[in-house]
Design an enzyme around this catalytic site. Sequence first.
Site, short mmCIF file in Angstrom:
data_model
loop_
_atom_site.label_atom_id
_atom_site.label_comp_id
_atom_site.label_asym_id
_atom_site.label_seq_id
_atom_site.Cartn_x
_atom_site.Cartn_y
_atom_site.Cartn_z
N ASP A 131 0.86 -1.18 0.00
CA ASP A 131 0.00 0.00 0.00
C ASP A 131 0.89 1.23 0.00
O ASP A 131 2.01 1.20 0.55
CB ASP A 131 -0.90 0.02 1.23
CG ASP A 131 -2.06 -0.95 1.14
OD1 ASP A 131 -2.42 -1.36 0.02
OD2 ASP A 131 -2.62 -1.29 2.20
N ASP A 159 -7.20 -1.20 -4.57
CA ASP A 159 -8.24 -0.77 -3.64
C ASP A 159 -9.10 0.33 -4.27
O ASP A 159 -10.32 0.37 -4.08
CB ASP A 159 -7.63 -0.25 -2.34
CG ASP A 159 -6.80 -1.28 -1.61
OD1 ASP A 159 -7.10 -2.48 -1.72
OD2 ASP A 159 -5.85 -0.87 -0.92
#
Length: 190
Positions: A131, A159
């Site tokens: 991330d 995401d």
Amino acid sequence: MRLSLKIFTRKEIVASIPLFILSAIVVILDQWSKITVVDSFYIGESMSIINGFLKFTYVHNKGAAFSFGDVFNDDVRLVLFKIIPVFVGVYLTYLIVKSKEHMVMKIAYALILGGGAGNVADRIRLDYVVDFISVYHRGFELFGMKFEPWYFAIFNLADSAVSLAAILLIIDFFIQRKKEKALAKKENVS
């Protein structure tokens, strides 16, 4: 005797190709962005992109969205984050090809498939998800009112694709509701 397990027709597959291309683009962009971040940042390193709003911060996420489940033991994480998502991906593939839903729904399915595949690829390859996108607000004061700083969870392009799909599904829900109400009203008038 020949056994046939034909699930999809040629016409259904051909009609679904653009949606699978969309899924592939999501996976490719997601993986490219993550590889670039891993090659360019140290774990935990941040770089401001838009001061006071957006920065890239390289982190490892062993959980799901918002790090849910990052403290689960390895067996639970294996089932929840590697095995179940593969079955969900198969089901989404089926929905993309076979569903009689309108195109907005199928685009949402394709975005979820691409986003899920991008994150599952990380989990299989690395045992965590990379991330790096961090949206935040550093806080400010306006007309004597103080707005406190806030930070959203760190996420990635996969995401984002899943979130965009959720927005499309919500918008589509309200559009369909409006159409259903208009149809019901028209039928009541007749």
